[in-house]
Design an enzyme around this catalytic site. Structure first.
Site, PDB file in Angstrom:
ATOM      1  N   GLU A 245      -3.954  -2.498  -6.377  1.00 32.21           N
ATOM      2  CA  GLU A 245      -4.281  -2.597  -4.948  1.00 32.21           C
ATOM      3  C   GLU A 245      -5.405  -1.605  -4.633  1.00 32.21           C
ATOM      4  O   GLU A 245      -6.022  -1.029  -5.519  1.00 32.21           O
ATOM      5  CB  GLU A 245      -3.039  -2.275  -4.105  1.00 32.21           C
ATOM      6  CG  GLU A 245      -2.486  -0.881  -4.363  1.00 32.21           C
ATOM      7  CD  GLU A 245      -1.088  -0.664  -3.812  1.00 32.21           C
ATOM      8  OE1 GLU A 245      -0.427  -1.660  -3.476  1.00 32.21           O
ATOM      9  OE2 GLU A 245      -0.668   0.500  -3.739  1.00 32.21           O
TER      10      GLU A 245
ATOM     11  N   ASP B 223      -3.792   6.205   2.313  1.00 36.09           N
ATOM     12  CA  ASP B 223      -4.789   5.131   2.240  1.00 36.09           C
ATOM     13  C   ASP B 223      -6.077   5.453   3.009  1.00 36.09           C
ATOM     14  O   ASP B 223      -6.576   4.614   3.763  1.00 36.09           O
ATOM     15  CB  ASP B 223      -4.216   3.813   2.790  1.00 36.09           C
ATOM     16  CG  ASP B 223      -2.833   3.485   2.282  1.00 36.09           C
ATOM     17  OD1 ASP B 223      -2.516   3.878   1.147  1.00 36.09           O
ATOM     18  OD2 ASP B 223      -2.065   2.841   3.028  1.00 36.09           O
TER      19      ASP B 223
END
Length: 309
Positions: free
Chosen positions: A190, A20
């Site tokens: 997401e 991420d």
């Protein structure tokens, strides 16, 4: 640090399991702020990495720890920092809440330097409820040319955007009276990300399952930071000869240049544990019509690109 022009970063760009990644340029350095990729109980801290040239990276450990966030108890991930007014604001997800009855969501920390140490800015989550079906995870902060600050976030197939006040630690209201505006594009899962190029807003997000080989990135183009965002197509995905699960990224633009790099995580072919994710970097190119060319993921990474100061 100096590097010859022939040397490349290699992929992954630094050791360890991280995911991420958010990418920024702060104080003359490239910075990458990732999730420590491990089972939730072990995701109790954040590290960061900085570089002068995209090739040689230096690690800064424990820029924020769960022990310093009074309301966080299970996991912290998906950081997104930004600088404003000489301070650094760091947004992150914690606790993986499954309903409005649980404590957690998106927090915000603050520091005087890009390497921290960061401290809890408000002592509670900034966003702690489900609005429009969006799980409060995966924040991405973006400041537009006019100074307006936006925070994109979401999971469970829904994406919202909120406006931040000048203080960066409280929520503003849109002109239509909304606080939480849903901007979900087709196939959104997401990991939202926003950049601006030539007056157009490029909104990107992760598709597929983060633990699955099909994890990927798609994008939309809009004339507004709040959309509408009509999906154009995928720009980042697995290459069965190199790595799988390529997704959840950040972007670097070389200052003053139309030169772009995508920083993302992927899973090496040797790994089956879904937490074994590594941070990589590759070039991203635009077509003449403004669309994005599919990124070619590589083992080589990118050549040295010193920041001109």
């Amino acid at each position: 640090m100096t590097s010859s022009s022939s040397k490349t970063s290699g992929n992954p760009i630094f050791p360890g399991w991280y995911a991420d990644p958010e990418a920024r340029i702060f104080e003359g350095n490239y910075w990458i702020y990732p999730t420590y990729s491990a089972p939730y109980e072990q995701q109790a801290f954040f590290d960061a990495f900085y570089s002068k040239d995209l090739v040689e990276w230096t690690k800064v450990e424990n820029i924020l720890k769960m022990a310093d966030i009074s309301w966080a108890w299970r996991a912290m991930w998906a950081p997104s920092p930004i600088e404003r007014g000489g301070k650094y604001y760091y947004y992150f997800a914690a606790n993986d809440i499954q309903s409005d009855d649980e404590l957690g969501g998106i927090g915000v920390a603050v520091a005087d330097k890009p390497e921290g140490p960061f401290r809890d800015a408000i002592g509670r989550p900034l966003i702690d409820k489900f609005h429009h079906g969006a799980q409060p995870i995966d924040p991405h902060v973006y400041i537009d040319d006019d100074g307006s600050a936006y925070l994109y976030y979401g999971g469970w197939g829904h994406c919202n955007v909120v406006k931040l006040n000048e203080d960066m630690i409280s929520l503003d209201t849109f002109e239509d009276g909304e606080v939480y505006k849903e901007v979900t594009p087709e196939l959104f899962v997401e990991g939202p990300c926003m950049i601006k190029r030539g007056g157009s807003y490029y909104f990107m997000w992760a598709e597929g399952g983060w633990g699955q080989p099909d994890y990927s990135v798609a994008y939309a183009i809009s004339s507004s930071p709040i959309g509408p965002f009509e999906r154009v197509g995928k720009i980042l995905q697995q290459n069965p000869d190199i790595a799988t699960s390529a997704g959840h990224h950040g972007m670097i633009q070389i200052p003053g240049e139309d030169e772009w790099y995508i920083v993302y995580h992927r899973r090496p072919l040797t790994e089956t544990d879904r937490n074994h994710r590594a941070v990589c970097i590759d070039r991203m190119f635009f077509n003449e019509d403004g669309t994005i060319q599919p990124v070619q993921i590589t083992f080589e990474g990118v050549q040295a690109r010193p920041i001109q100061e």
